[in-house]
Write a protein that holds these residues in place. Structure first.
Motif, PDB file in Angstrom:
ATOM      1  N   GLY A  63       0.955  -1.122  -0.086  1.00 43.11           N
ATOM      2  CA  GLY A  63      -0.047  -0.015   0.109  1.00 43.11           C
ATOM      3  C   GLY A  63       0.845   1.136  -0.008  1.00 43.11           C
ATOM      4  N   PRO A  64       0.127   2.471  -0.291  1.00 41.60           N
ATOM      5  CA  PRO A  64       1.237   3.656  -0.147  1.00 41.60           C
ATOM      6  C   PRO A  64       1.839   3.940   0.987  1.00 41.60           C
ATOM      7  CG  PRO A  64      -1.318   4.150  -0.095  1.00 41.60           C
ATOM      8  CD  PRO A  64      -1.276   2.686  -0.459  1.00 41.60           C
ATOM      9  N   PRO A  72      12.832  -4.247   3.297  1.00 38.35           N
ATOM     10  CA  PRO A  72      14.403  -4.228   3.589  1.00 38.35           C
ATOM     11  C   PRO A  72      15.118  -4.084   2.117  1.00 38.35           C
ATOM     12  CG  PRO A  72      13.170  -6.437   3.155  1.00 38.35           C
ATOM     13  CD  PRO A  72      12.165  -5.537   3.190  1.00 38.35           C
ATOM     14  N   LEU A  73      14.377  -3.911   1.051  1.00 34.73           N
ATOM     15  CA  LEU A  73      15.281  -3.484   0.037  1.00 34.73           C
ATOM     16  C   LEU A  73      14.935  -1.974  -0.459  1.00 34.73           C
ATOM     17  CD1 LEU A  73      13.948  -6.493  -2.409  1.00 34.73           C
ATOM     18  CD2 LEU A  73      15.921  -6.469  -0.723  1.00 34.73           C
ATOM     19  N   ALA A  74      14.433  -1.062   0.277  1.00 34.92           N
ATOM     20  CA  ALA A  74      14.134   0.066  -0.199  1.00 34.92           C
ATOM     21  C   ALA A  74      15.363   1.015  -0.213  1.00 34.92           C
ATOM     22  CB  ALA A  74      13.332   0.821   0.976  1.00 34.92           C
ATOM     23  N   HIS A 105       6.122  -0.976  -0.692  1.00 39.96           N
ATOM     24  CA  HIS A 105       5.149  -0.051  -1.176  1.00 39.96           C
ATOM     25  C   HIS A 105       5.599   0.117  -2.778  1.00 39.96           C
ATOM     26  CE1 HIS A 105       8.825   2.608  -0.530  1.00 39.96           C
ATOM     27  NE2 HIS A 105       8.430   3.162  -1.746  1.00 39.96           N
ATOM     28  N   ASP A 106       6.253  -1.167  -3.058  1.00 38.03           N
ATOM     29  CA  ASP A 106       6.889  -1.308  -4.625  1.00 38.03           C
ATOM     30  C   ASP A 106       6.169  -2.362  -5.183  1.00 38.03           C
ATOM     31  OD1 ASP A 106       8.393  -1.829  -6.851  1.00 38.03           O
ATOM     32  OD2 ASP A 106      10.422  -1.142  -6.023  1.00 38.03           O
ATOM     33  N   MET A 107       5.313  -2.328  -6.047  1.00 40.83           N
ATOM     34  CA  MET A 107       4.697  -3.438  -6.628  1.00 40.83           C
ATOM     35  C   MET A 107       5.476  -4.511  -7.663  1.00 40.83           C
ATOM     36  SD  MET A 107       2.124  -5.356  -7.034  1.00 40.83           S
ATOM     37  CE  MET A 107       0.558  -4.564  -6.125  1.00 40.83           C
ATOM     38  N   GLY A 108       6.636  -3.843  -8.223  1.00 39.92           N
ATOM     39  CA  GLY A 108       7.452  -4.716  -9.153  1.00 39.92           C
ATOM     40  C   GLY A 108       8.257  -5.515  -8.027  1.00 39.92           C
ATOM     41  N   LEU A 144      -3.450  -6.249   0.693  1.00 40.33           N
ATOM     42  CA  LEU A 144      -3.648  -4.870   0.111  1.00 40.33           C
ATOM     43  C   LEU A 144      -4.152  -3.824   1.326  1.00 40.33           C
ATOM     44  CD1 LEU A 144      -5.219  -5.190  -3.450  1.00 40.33           C
ATOM     45  CD2 LEU A 144      -2.663  -4.838  -2.477  1.00 40.33           C
ATOM     46  N   MET A 145      -3.376  -2.568   1.616  1.00 39.50           N
ATOM     47  CA  MET A 145      -4.034  -1.621   2.598  1.00 39.50           C
ATOM     48  C   MET A 145      -4.219  -0.287   2.064  1.00 39.50           C
ATOM     49  SD  MET A 145      -1.679  -2.820   5.927  1.00 39.50           S
ATOM     50  CE  MET A 145      -2.844  -1.921   7.107  1.00 39.50           C
TER      51      MET A 145
END
Length: 377
Positions: free
Chosen positions: A55-56, A179-181, A211-214, A225-226
Motif C-alpha cells: 500500500g502507499p 528491506p530492499l528500499a 510499497h513497490d509492486m514490482g 492490500l492496505m
C-alpha cells in the motif's frame, strides 16, 4: 499462482479464526487511533510462503507489522500464529518472548562485531534443534564475509547478514519492513533469489512490507492490500494481480511454472503451468525446477486467429473474461488461457478492442514474445 478465481477476501472485517483446516495461519486484528491516524485492520493469511503487505506510504503497513511483532501494544488487539496466541484480551506476549525474526530497511548490525559475531547474536536467542549455522551461511553466501567488519560490507551484504542473523534466531515468523528500499538495483537483484527461496528452504513464513509492486511481483506468494489503515483485499498474489476492480499499478500476470525441458540448439527453456506451455530464452534451470514468469500486460498482443507465420513463439488460445476501460486510450483485457488454465492480462488500445470486437466470451489468440518475459528462478 495466476488461476482465475483464487479465493480473494476483501474488506477489513474478515474472519480471523483460522479458516483452512490443517493449515497454520497468521491471524491478527487491531483497531486503534494513533494521533491523527486510525488503524482498523484484520489479517488472516497462510503461515507459509511470503505474504506481502502492500500500500502507499502512511497506509498503516508498518504499524500493523509492529503490532504483530509486539513492538507496539494496541489494547484490544488479537494476534495468533498457528496454535500460539500472542495477544488476546489482557494476554500480551512481549516482543522478546515471541519467536520472530525481524529485518528492517537499515540492517541494524552491531558495528563493533564482525559478521560472524553478528550472526552469533541470532544464535544466542535460538532454541536448540533449529536451522544449522552452516546451512544458513551457505544459503546466503556469507562464508567469505565471516571475518569482515560491518563497515567493510556493501549495503546488499549487510542485508544478507541481517537476514542470516534473523534466521539463526530460529523464528516461527520472519517480519521484514521494506528491506530492499535502501539498496541499489544490483544489490536488490542479489538478494531477491534468497528472499524468494528461504521460506521453502527453511519452512519459515515471511510477512513482507513494501510499497513497490514490482518488488512484490518478484517475491510474494500472497498479497494483502492496505489503504488508510484498513485491509482492503487479501488473497493469492496471482488472483489479486488479475482482479481488474482493484486498479493495481504495474499491471502484470505472475505465473509460477515448472521447467519441462531445454532446447540446446536454440537455447530455449520450456516451462508449463496448468497445462499451458511457454518458451523462454536461455538455460534457466533443471527440469522440474520452479520458474516464475512476470508478463506485463502491455507486452501481450491479441489476434482474432493464430497467425500463419509469426516470430512470436508463445501463441496461446484464450477466452475473454472481462474488460476494463478507464478514461484514456487503453483497455485492459482479462483472459483465461486454455481450458482451466491461468489468467493473463493484455493492455491494448480501445481501437484494437473495437477492431477485434472483443466482449466477454470472445475467443482470441494471446501472443507473448519470449524475450519480453520477466524471469525469477
Amino acid at each position: 499462482g495466476g488461476r482465475h478465481g483464487g479465493g480473494v477476501v476483501s474488506g477489513a472485517a474478515g474472519d480471523v479464526s483460522g479458516r483452512a483446516a490443517g493449515m497454520s495461519r497468521l491471524c491478527a486484528r487491531f483497531a486503534a487511533r494513533l494521533g491523527g491516524f486510525a488503524l482498523d485492520a484484520a489479517l488472516d493469511v497462510p503461515a507459509q510462503g511470503v505474504t506481502a503487505l502492500f500500500g502507499p506510504s502512511g497506509c498503516g503497513k508498518t504499524t500493523l507489522l509492529r503490532a504483530i511483532a509486539g513492538l507496539s501494544r494496541l489494547p484490544g488487539g488479537l494476534c495468533r500464529m498457528g496454535d500460539e496466541t500472542w495477544q488476546e484480551g489482557r494476554q500480551f506476549t512481549p516482543v522478546h518472548e515471541r519467536p520472530i525474526g525481524m529485518v528492517f530497511q537499515d540492517a541494524r548490525l552491531f558495528s563493533h562485531l564482525d559478521v560472524a559475531g553478528n550472526l552469533r547474536f541470532g544464535l544466542a536467542r535460538a532454541q536448540p534443534g533449529g536451522m544449522a549455522w552452516a546451512d544458513v551461511v551457505a544459503f546466503l553466501g556469507l562464508g567469505p564475509l565471516l571475518a569482515r567488519r560491518v563497515g567493510a560490507l556493501s549495503s546488499g551484504e549487510r542485508q544478507r547478514v541481517a537476514l542470516g542473523r534473523a534466521l539463526l534466531a530460529q523464528p516461527r515468523l520472519l517480519l521484514m519492513d521494506e528491506p530492499l528500499a535502501a539498496l541499489d538495483a544490483g544489490s536488490v537483484d542479489e538478494i531477491i533469489p534468497p528472499l524468494r527461496a528461504l521460506s521453502a528452504r527453511f519452512g519459515v513464513p515471511v510477512l513482507y512490507v513494501s510499497h513497490d509492486m514490482g518488488e512484490v511481483e518478484r517475491i510474494a506468494d500472497h498479497l494483502v492490500l492496505m489503504a488508510a489503515g484498513r485491509v482492503t483485499a487479501a488473497g493469492p498474489l496471482g488472483a489479486l494481480l488479475t482482479d481488474l476492480s482493484l486498479g493495481l499499478p504495474n499491471t502484470a500476470t505472475v505465473l509460477d511454472t515448472r521447467i519441462t525441458g531445454f532446447d540446446p540448439a536454440y537455447e530455449l527453456t520450456s516451462c508449463a503451468v496448468d497445462g499451458v506451455a511457454l518458451v523462454v530464452p536461455g538455460r534457466l534451470g533443471e527440469v522440474g525446477a520452479r520458474l516464475r514468469l512476470i508478463i506485463r500486460a502491455e507486452q501481450v498482443a491479441l489476434a482474432a486467429t493464430r497467425p500463419a507465420a509469426s516470430s512470436v513463439l508463445n501463441q496461446l488460445p484464450a477466452r475473454v473474461l472481462d474488460l476494463h476501460a478507464p478514461p484514456g486510450p487503453y483497455v485492459t483485457v482479462k483472459l483465461a488461457i486454455g481450458e482451466g488454465g491461468p489468467v493473463l492480462l493484455a493492455r491494448i488500445t480501445r481501437l484494437s478492442r473495437d477492431h477485434l470486437a472483443l466482449t466477454p466470451g470472445a475467443m482470441v489468440m494471446a501472443q507473448v514474445k519470449a524475450s519480453a518475459l520477466g524471469v525469477e528462478p
